[in-house]
Scaffold this active site. Structure first.
Site, PDB file in Angstrom:
ATOM      1  N   TYR A   1      68.645  95.543 137.653  1.00 36.55           N
ATOM      2  CA  TYR A   1      69.718  95.278 138.625  1.00 36.55           C
ATOM      3  C   TYR A   1      70.053  93.779 138.630  1.00 36.55           C
ATOM      4  O   TYR A   1      71.224  93.407 138.540  1.00 36.55           O
ATOM      5  CB  TYR A   1      69.287  95.737 140.024  1.00 36.55           C
ATOM      6  CG  TYR A   1      70.322  95.468 141.094  1.00 36.55           C
ATOM      7  CD1 TYR A   1      71.497  96.220 141.169  1.00 36.55           C
ATOM      8  CD2 TYR A   1      70.144  94.456 142.032  1.00 36.55           C
ATOM      9  CE1 TYR A   1      72.454  95.964 142.143  1.00 36.55           C
ATOM     10  CE2 TYR A   1      71.098  94.198 143.004  1.00 36.55           C
ATOM     11  CZ  TYR A   1      72.249  94.954 143.063  1.00 36.55           C
ATOM     12  OH  TYR A   1      73.204  94.700 144.028  1.00 36.55           O
TER      13      TYR A   1
ATOM     14  N   SER B   1      75.263  89.324 143.833  1.00 34.27           N
ATOM     15  CA  SER B   1      74.187  89.629 144.787  1.00 34.27           C
ATOM     16  C   SER B   1      73.261  88.432 144.876  1.00 34.27           C
ATOM     17  O   SER B   1      73.263  87.566 143.993  1.00 34.27           O
ATOM     18  CB  SER B   1      73.398  90.838 144.263  1.00 34.27           C
ATOM     19  OG  SER B   1      72.224  91.052 145.012  1.00 34.27           O
TER      20      SER B   1
HETATM   21  P1  NDP Z   1      77.592 101.445 148.523  1.00 33.96           P
HETATM   22  O1  NDP Z   1      76.666 102.342 147.766  1.00 33.96           O
HETATM   23  O2  NDP Z   1      77.849 101.748 149.949  1.00 33.96           O
HETATM   24  O3  NDP Z   1      78.964 101.303 147.758  1.00 33.96           O
HETATM   25  C1  NDP Z   1      79.052 101.308 146.361  1.00 33.96           C
HETATM   26  C2  NDP Z   1      80.421 101.783 145.966  1.00 33.96           C
HETATM   27  O4  NDP Z   1      80.480 101.817 144.540  1.00 33.96           O
HETATM   28  C3  NDP Z   1      80.736 103.167 146.481  1.00 33.96           C
HETATM   29  O5  NDP Z   1      82.033 103.168 147.009  1.00 33.96           O
HETATM   30  C4  NDP Z   1      80.666 104.050 145.233  1.00 33.96           C
HETATM   31  O6  NDP Z   1      81.644 105.069 145.361  1.00 33.96           O
HETATM   32  C5  NDP Z   1      81.084 103.046 144.174  1.00 33.96           C
HETATM   33  N1  NDP Z   1      80.680 103.452 142.829  1.00 33.96           N
HETATM   34  C6  NDP Z   1      79.450 103.716 142.342  1.00 33.96           C
HETATM   35  N2  NDP Z   1      79.527 104.103 141.061  1.00 33.96           N
HETATM   36  C7  NDP Z   1      80.850 104.090 140.735  1.00 33.96           C
HETATM   37  C8  NDP Z   1      81.576 104.397 139.571  1.00 33.96           C
HETATM   38  N3  NDP Z   1      80.979 104.817 138.442  1.00 33.96           N
HETATM   39  N4  NDP Z   1      82.927 104.279 139.598  1.00 33.96           N
HETATM   40  C9  NDP Z   1      83.553 103.873 140.712  1.00 33.96           C
HETATM   41  N5  NDP Z   1      82.929 103.572 141.855  1.00 33.96           N
HETATM   42  C10 NDP Z   1      81.579 103.682 141.852  1.00 33.96           C
HETATM   43  O7  NDP Z   1      76.951  99.978 148.369  1.00 33.96           O
HETATM   44  P2  NDP Z   1      77.506  98.510 148.735  1.00 33.96           P
HETATM   45  O8  NDP Z   1      78.702  98.569 149.571  1.00 33.96           O
HETATM   46  O9  NDP Z   1      76.351  97.759 149.205  1.00 33.96           O
HETATM   47  O10 NDP Z   1      77.857  97.961 147.272  1.00 33.96           O
HETATM   48  C11 NDP Z   1      79.005  97.213 146.969  1.00 33.96           C
HETATM   49  C12 NDP Z   1      78.630  96.078 146.016  1.00 33.96           C
HETATM   50  O11 NDP Z   1      77.851  95.118 146.720  1.00 33.96           O
HETATM   51  C13 NDP Z   1      77.794  96.507 144.812  1.00 33.96           C
HETATM   52  O12 NDP Z   1      78.285  95.862 143.653  1.00 33.96           O
HETATM   53  C14 NDP Z   1      76.399  96.010 145.160  1.00 33.96           C
HETATM   54  O13 NDP Z   1      75.629  95.771 144.023  1.00 33.96           O
HETATM   55  C15 NDP Z   1      76.740  94.751 145.935  1.00 33.96           C
HETATM   56  N6  NDP Z   1      75.656  94.262 146.794  1.00 33.96           N
HETATM   57  C16 NDP Z   1      75.247  94.978 147.896  1.00 33.96           C
HETATM   58  C17 NDP Z   1      74.188  94.533 148.666  1.00 33.96           C
HETATM   59  C18 NDP Z   1      73.684  95.307 149.831  1.00 33.96           C
HETATM   60  O14 NDP Z   1      72.596  94.973 150.363  1.00 33.96           O
HETATM   61  N7  NDP Z   1      74.401  96.295 150.323  1.00 33.96           N
HETATM   62  C19 NDP Z   1      73.497  93.262 148.367  1.00 33.96           C
HETATM   63  C20 NDP Z   1      74.020  92.613 147.208  1.00 33.96           C
HETATM   64  C21 NDP Z   1      75.052  93.085 146.467  1.00 33.96           C
HETATM   65  P3  NDP Z   1      81.568 106.536 144.719  1.00 33.96           P
HETATM   66  O15 NDP Z   1      80.136 106.965 144.760  1.00 33.96           O
HETATM   67  O16 NDP Z   1      82.484 107.314 145.619  1.00 33.96           O
HETATM   68  O17 NDP Z   1      82.113 106.382 143.324  1.00 33.96           O
END
Ligand code: NDP
Length: 245
Positions: A155, A142
């Site tokens: 975070y 990130s």
């Molecule tokens: P979302 O919340 O849309 O997606 C996060 C995903 O992680 C979901 O599919 C969720 O699925 C999954 N997840 C959460 N906990 C678990 C778990 N214990 N086991 C398996 N899967 C899990 O957010 P983003 O798409 O934004 O996030 C994707 C990545 O990008 C993350 O690592 C985030 O930190 C990073 N990021 C995002 C930014 C943003 O602004 N969007 C900026 C910087 C980094 P489910 O709940 O079905 O398990």
């Protein structure tokens, strides 16, 4: 022929946001995608869509805090497609709050998902990639892996850790296995839904108005994968043009 076509690619956290957009884009480009997340109903819908468009996809319920479940999804990829070319450690959560609120359970969950989940992914995929003498591990960090801001200390700490782990891994396995860090800025997704602190959630709503689409990050991931095998894209930062941070 693209260096993505035919590759077997596991994506964690593929049920929404960046993971979902990446799964759809990689499948369109000929990859065989294996999707994991806890919300299996969402994964089923995405896999059906990919199938309907002529792509190849499998899914399995996955909680990245459970090492055995990462081993199981790697085994699924091997049993269906014989190999694992790329693992995208994308699953992440971001329950922001100031440290003095002592939301220790949320700190634990961020460490479990954002750091240990990545490590468990590496532990599951690395032996397979070493045996194949090829592979690529892509870790989602990130902007918060580069700078720190109030409410985001834990975070950011998890994302700094992702950067350190990735660089250490790259130095150790370089030669056969590529390691890539993708560092998004604010991007449309469900990430802010995990914020339980009212003030932090309101602050994020304003900040997130700048968001770029998840497909912008998927493009960066596609770029990193499609380079020739001897080219390691070590890190890409992708953020809104108007973003200060
Ligand atoms: P979302 O919340 O849309 O997606 C996060 C995903 O992680 C979901 O599919 C969720 O699925 C999954 N997840 C959460 N906990 C678990 C778990 N214990 N086991 C398996 N899967 C899990 O957010 P983003 O798409 O934004 O996030 C994707 C990545 O990008 C993350 O690592 C985030 O930190 C990073 N990021 C995002 C930014 C943003 O602004 N969007 C900026 C910087 C980094 P489910 O709940 O079905 O398990």
């Amino acid at each position: 022929m693209s260096n993505v076509n035919g590759k077997v690619i596991i994506i964690t956290g593929a049920s929404s946001g960046i993971g979902e957009a990446t799964a759809r884009m990689l499948a369109k480009n000929g990859a065989k995608v294996v999707l994991g997340a806890r919300r299996a109903d969402r994964l089923e819908t995405i896999v059906k869509d990919i199938d309907a468009e002529g792509g190849i996809a499998e899914y399995q319920a996955l909680d990245v805090t459970q090492r055995s479940q990462l081993e199981a999804i790697v085994q699924l990829a091997q049993s269906k497609f014989d190999r694992v070319d790329v693992l995208i450690n994308n699953a992440g959560i971001m329950p922001l709050s100031t440290l003095d609120q002592l939301k220790v359970e949320e700190w634990d969950r961020m460490i479990d998902v954002n750091i240990k989940g990545v490590l468990y992914g590496i532990a599951a995929a690395l032996p397979v990639m070493k045996a194949q003498k090829s592979g690529q591990i892509i870790n989602l960090s990130s902007i918060g892996g580069h700078t720190v801001s109030p409410t985001a200390a834990v975070y950011c700490a998890t994302k700094f850790a992702v950067g350190a782990l990735s660089e250490g891994l790259r130095q150790e396995v370089g030669g056969d296995i590529r390691v890539t860090v993708i560092s998004p800025g604010v991007t449309e997704s469900e990430l802010a839904d995990s914020i339980s602190d009212e003030a932090a959630r309101l602050g994020m709503q304003e900040f997130r108005k700048l968001s770029i689409p998840a497909s912008a990050i998927a493009h960066a991931i596609l770029f990193a994968i499609e380079q020739p095998d001897h080219v390691d894209v070590s890190e890409i930062i992708v953020r809104p043009t108007a973003s200060l941070h």
